[in-house]
Design a protein around this motif. Structure first.
Motif, short mmCIF file in Angstrom:
data_model
loop_
_atom_site.label_atom_id
_atom_site.label_comp_id
_atom_site.label_asym_id
_atom_site.label_seq_id
_atom_site.Cartn_x
_atom_site.Cartn_y
_atom_site.Cartn_z
N GLY A 86 -2.05 6.27 22.90
CA GLY A 86 -1.93 7.60 22.31
C GLY A 86 -2.57 7.67 20.94
O GLY A 86 -3.27 8.63 20.61
N LEU A 89 -6.33 7.55 21.29
CA LEU A 89 -6.81 8.81 21.86
C LEU A 89 -6.77 9.90 20.80
O LEU A 89 -7.70 10.69 20.66
CB LEU A 89 -5.94 9.18 23.07
N PHE A 90 -5.67 9.94 20.03
CA PHE A 90 -5.54 10.95 18.98
C PHE A 90 -6.69 10.83 17.98
O PHE A 90 -7.28 11.82 17.56
CB PHE A 90 -4.19 10.81 18.26
N VAL A 93 -9.77 12.29 19.62
CA VAL A 93 -9.65 13.75 19.83
C VAL A 93 -9.76 14.46 18.48
O VAL A 93 -10.37 15.53 18.37
CB VAL A 93 -8.29 14.09 20.51
N SER A 101 -5.21 18.79 17.81
CA SER A 101 -5.37 17.39 18.22
C SER A 101 -4.13 16.83 18.91
O SER A 101 -4.22 16.16 19.93
CB SER A 101 -5.73 16.51 17.02
N GLN A 102 -2.95 17.11 18.33
CA GLN A 102 -1.72 16.55 18.90
C GLN A 102 -1.46 17.07 20.31
O GLN A 102 -1.15 16.33 21.23
CB GLN A 102 -0.53 16.86 18.00
N THR A 105 -4.05 15.68 22.78
CA THR A 105 -3.77 14.27 23.07
C THR A 105 -2.61 14.16 24.07
O THR A 105 -2.67 13.41 25.04
CB THR A 105 -3.42 13.51 21.77
#
Length: 213
Positions: A86, A89-90, A93, A101-102, A105
């Motif tokens: 995570g 990935l965040f 992103v 973004s959050q 993700t």
């Protein structure tokens, strides 16, 4: 953004990136040029923003060049926890500066782990997924706007729920009090807060200051 603009941005970015990253300046410039025009303009004026974007692009490059780290070695050794997946990935992103973004993700993490690993090592595929998720979020927003023709009381309640969930992430201890204070603003201002996290941050800080006094 037309090709002339793209070329100008590309040249300026390349000159800024080259001194620190000679060997991969071209690659990094190419990755940053996928960002929207207004973001690029801002980046060229804001050194800190440019540095942050370059660092994120570097991480993305390292990930795509080190598939051994990303793939699971064997069943007994899960090389990547969901949490670190995570986080990575965040980071990637967030490069796209969507303002969501959050959420994006979270949406991408709902896929199988293998699919998420593929996204981490394939920037093009990730970009497609980010755009899709953004489109979905916008459609959801439009649907919510259609529904919001109901009474003001319902509207305020819905805004309150959304606001509370955002405030709770920032200050769980005083979320109730802060949300109550923010709900005294008019609905248009509240909607603005919900769509602009910087404004929300400022409003929450003011409310916290008022609570401290």
């Amino acid at each position: 953004m037309d090709e002339d603009d793209l070329e100008t941005f590309g040249e300026q970015l390349y000159h800024r990136i080259y001194p620190k990253h000679k060997e991969i300046a071209g690659k990094l410039t190419g990755m940053l040029l996928e960002l929207p025009g207004p973001v690029l303009s801002q980046m060229l004026q804001d050194e800190a923003m440019l540095t942050a974007a370059v660092e994120k692009a570097l991480k993305a490059l390292q990930l795509s060049q080190e598939p051994s780290k990303v793939t699971c070695k064997d069943e007994g050794d899960v090389s990547m926890s969901s949490e670190s997946l995570g986080e990575q990935l965040f980071e990637l992103v967030d490069v796209y500066n969507t303002g969501h973004s959050q959420k994006i993700t979270g949406m991408l993490l709902e896929q199988h782990k293998e699919a998420v690993l593929t996204l981490l090592s394939d920037p093009k595929l990730l970009e497609q997924h980010v755009n899709l998720a953004l489109k979905t979020l916008k459609e959801q927003k439009l649907e919510e706007t259609d529904v919001s023709d109901s009474s003001d009381a319902d509207d305020t309640e819905r805004l309150g729920e959304k606001l509370f969930s955002l405030v709770e992430e920032m200050d769980p201890l005083h979320a109730n009090d802060i949300t109550g204070m923010l709900l005294e603003m008019d609905p248009a201002a509240l909607k603005q807060l919900l769509s602009d996290h910087t404004m929300l941050d400022i409003a929450v800080q003011k409310a916290q200051a008022a609570l401290d006094t």
